[in-house]
Design a protein around this motif. Sequence first.
Motif, mmCIF file in Angstrom:
data_model
loop_
_atom_site.group_PDB
_atom_site.id
_atom_site.type_symbol
_atom_site.label_atom_id
_atom_site.label_comp_id
_atom_site.label_asym_id
_atom_site.label_seq_id
_atom_site.Cartn_x
_atom_site.Cartn_y
_atom_site.Cartn_z
ATOM 1 N N ILE A 12 0.853 -1.183 0.000
ATOM 2 C CA ILE A 12 0.000 0.000 0.000
ATOM 3 C C ILE A 12 0.892 1.237 0.000
ATOM 4 C CG2 ILE A 12 -1.543 1.380 1.455
ATOM 5 C CD1 ILE A 12 -3.094 -0.684 0.168
ATOM 6 N N THR A 13 0.625 2.158 -0.878
ATOM 7 C CA THR A 13 1.392 3.397 -0.929
ATOM 8 C C THR A 13 0.604 4.532 -0.280
ATOM 9 O OG1 THR A 13 0.484 4.054 -3.070
ATOM 10 C CG2 THR A 13 2.461 2.646 -3.078
ATOM 11 N N LEU A 14 1.322 5.605 0.066
ATOM 12 C CA LEU A 14 0.656 6.767 0.642
ATOM 13 C C LEU A 14 -0.336 7.361 -0.352
ATOM 14 C CD1 LEU A 14 0.380 8.795 2.951
ATOM 15 C CD2 LEU A 14 2.313 10.060 1.983
ATOM 16 N N GLU A 15 0.026 7.355 -1.637
ATOM 17 C CA GLU A 15 -0.872 7.885 -2.660
ATOM 18 C C GLU A 15 -2.175 7.087 -2.705
ATOM 19 O OE1 GLU A 15 3.060 9.231 -3.105
ATOM 20 O OE2 GLU A 15 2.323 7.145 -3.129
ATOM 21 N N GLU A 16 -2.062 5.765 -2.589
ATOM 22 C CA GLU A 16 -3.271 4.935 -2.604
ATOM 23 C C GLU A 16 -4.128 5.178 -1.367
ATOM 24 O OE1 GLU A 16 -4.538 0.180 -2.793
ATOM 25 O OE2 GLU A 16 -2.447 0.795 -3.109
ATOM 26 N N ALA A 17 -3.469 5.324 -0.205
ATOM 27 C CA ALA A 17 -4.225 5.588 1.017
ATOM 28 C C ALA A 17 -4.940 6.927 0.941
ATOM 29 C CB ALA A 17 -3.291 5.549 2.220
ATOM 30 N N ASP A 18 -4.281 7.927 0.353
ATOM 31 C CA ASP A 18 -4.899 9.251 0.244
ATOM 32 C C ASP A 18 -5.966 9.307 -0.841
ATOM 33 O OD1 ASP A 18 -3.337 10.236 2.261
ATOM 34 O OD2 ASP A 18 -1.813 11.115 0.927
ATOM 35 N N ALA A 19 -5.928 8.364 -1.779
ATOM 36 C CA ALA A 19 -6.860 8.387 -2.910
ATOM 37 C C ALA A 19 -8.222 7.796 -2.573
ATOM 38 C CB ALA A 19 -6.253 7.646 -4.103
ATOM 39 N N ARG A 20 -8.383 7.291 -1.365
ATOM 40 C CA ARG A 20 -9.712 6.788 -0.991
ATOM 41 C C ARG A 20 -10.755 7.892 -1.133
ATOM 42 N NH1 ARG A 20 -9.212 5.551 4.845
ATOM 43 N NH2 ARG A 20 -7.621 7.181 4.669
ATOM 44 N N SER A 21 -11.930 7.536 -1.562
ATOM 45 C CA SER A 21 -12.981 8.534 -1.735
ATOM 46 C C SER A 21 -13.378 9.130 -0.386
ATOM 47 C CB SER A 21 -14.206 7.904 -2.391
ATOM 48 O OG SER A 21 -14.784 6.931 -1.530
ATOM 49 N N LEU A 22 -13.999 10.300 -0.417
ATOM 50 C CA LEU A 22 -14.401 10.970 0.821
ATOM 51 C C LEU A 22 -15.348 10.102 1.652
ATOM 52 C CD1 LEU A 22 -14.341 13.406 2.677
ATOM 53 C CD2 LEU A 22 -16.178 14.424 1.287
ATOM 54 N N PRO A 23 -16.368 9.459 1.043
ATOM 55 C CA PRO A 23 -17.229 8.587 1.866
ATOM 56 C C PRO A 23 -16.452 7.449 2.547
ATOM 57 C CG PRO A 23 -18.288 9.059 -0.231
ATOM 58 C CD PRO A 23 -16.896 9.596 -0.328
ATOM 59 N N VAL A 24 -15.463 6.876 1.836
ATOM 60 C CA VAL A 24 -14.675 5.797 2.433
ATOM 61 C C VAL A 24 -13.821 6.337 3.584
ATOM 62 C CG1 VAL A 24 -12.783 4.168 2.012
ATOM 63 C CG2 VAL A 24 -14.663 4.356 0.372
#
Length: 473
Positions: free
Chosen positions: A447-459
């Motif tokens: 898991i990358t930081l970019e992927e963690a930050d890319a979660r949608s707002l509802p998630v």
Amino acid sequence: MPETLQAIIASVSALLVLAFALFSAAHAVLNKRDTRAVIAWVGLIMLLPLGGSILYWLLGVNRIKRKARALRESAGRGVLPLVVEPARVGERWRALASVGDALGLFPLCAGNRLAPLVNGDEAYPQMLEAIDAAEHSISLATYIFDHDAAGIHFRDALARARARGVQVRVLIDGVGARYSRRSMVRELRRVGVPTRLFLPMHLPRSLAAFNLRNHRKLLIVDGRLGFTGGMNIRAGNLLADPGRHPIQDLQFRVEGPVVAQMQRVFAGDWHFSSGEYLQGDAWFPHLGVAGDVFARGVPDGPDEHFETLRLIIHAAIAEARQRVTVMTPYFLPDDALIAALNGAALRGLRVDILLPERNNLRLVQWASQALYWQLLERGCRIWLTPPPFDHTKLMLVDGEWILLGTANWDPRSLRLNFEFNVECLNPALGGHLERWVEQRRAAAREITLEEADARSLPVQLRDGAARLLTPYL
């Protein structure tokens, strides 16, 4: 006159409630270690003086500590102290080894052998073989003992041992026993196996102890051969035929003086639950050298061993020089543990955290995801292992220091549960486990930081809301 009497009664009642609330709040301020818990309880008491105070005394006060200490002190009377060959630890690990000594734990002892057993496919046959070969005694503690194909094999093996004249004692957690629709406790007793529940659930009388679970998994045969790790007794651990809920896990076969420490912990839990003393050579034989692993049992729980495991984990991270590896199914570290891992990464160490990609507890997975960014932004690396669900609990430091056993990296394991881990020091065992972990990591997804930050707002909102429940998960 009646109105005056009513007014007096109302005033006296209000004063008593106020005094009760102030006493409860003062007790929380003086006795609670966690500042957030103090704020929560005092806030609740001030908001609901009577109801909040009653809830505090039902759920917020640790009565187990006093009861456990009294019972275990009496259980220790007449029992000879454990005699072990002390481990002569080299300079590299001497400071870390001294932490357990300072905490008053068992001594780190030489002469042990530990062998990892992957999944129930490797562990269960050896455990059943050991039960069938038992001559004097069998101690078995487990959180879950399902009434399924795997559980029936263990039930029958224990019954056979009992019929041969072997002394058998089985301890199952009072909450964990309810995971199985059909009671294995009743089945074991029916076939003559002495079985007890640890803190049995009799609501509402046992509400105060509902969160205090015995999460230990111990099998000791003849006081000489032990098994411990994260594995419960259930068919899902047999990946050859797991049914609907397959589980990966790691168990360890243990020989040498540390087995006596495992037995001592079981004997204390058994006495706590039944009042019976387990003493004598059948339970505590003399143990000679079995290998070259330095090992120490690390009991942890809301009794006299409160937070010992947390302190050892912090010390191990601080002593690391090259690499820290953590495998856990439930990852909900507090701010202090996150800071310790981040500090190690900022010092240039490799910090790998392996978690299951698909957790069996959805809320825990969501709450854990809400924490990823705090670790990733400081250089820690998080890997998601593919299904089946991985229940392994393991920590490695620099390929030599190992912490294995039953505890997860969450508040329940580190503050509420009764756990048992083993601290080990051995480059051969550490190297073997590092290679095994590397195989698991090679099949995992980073898991990358970019992927963690890319979660949608509802998630992100869902995960953040789940994180608020961390103290209760």
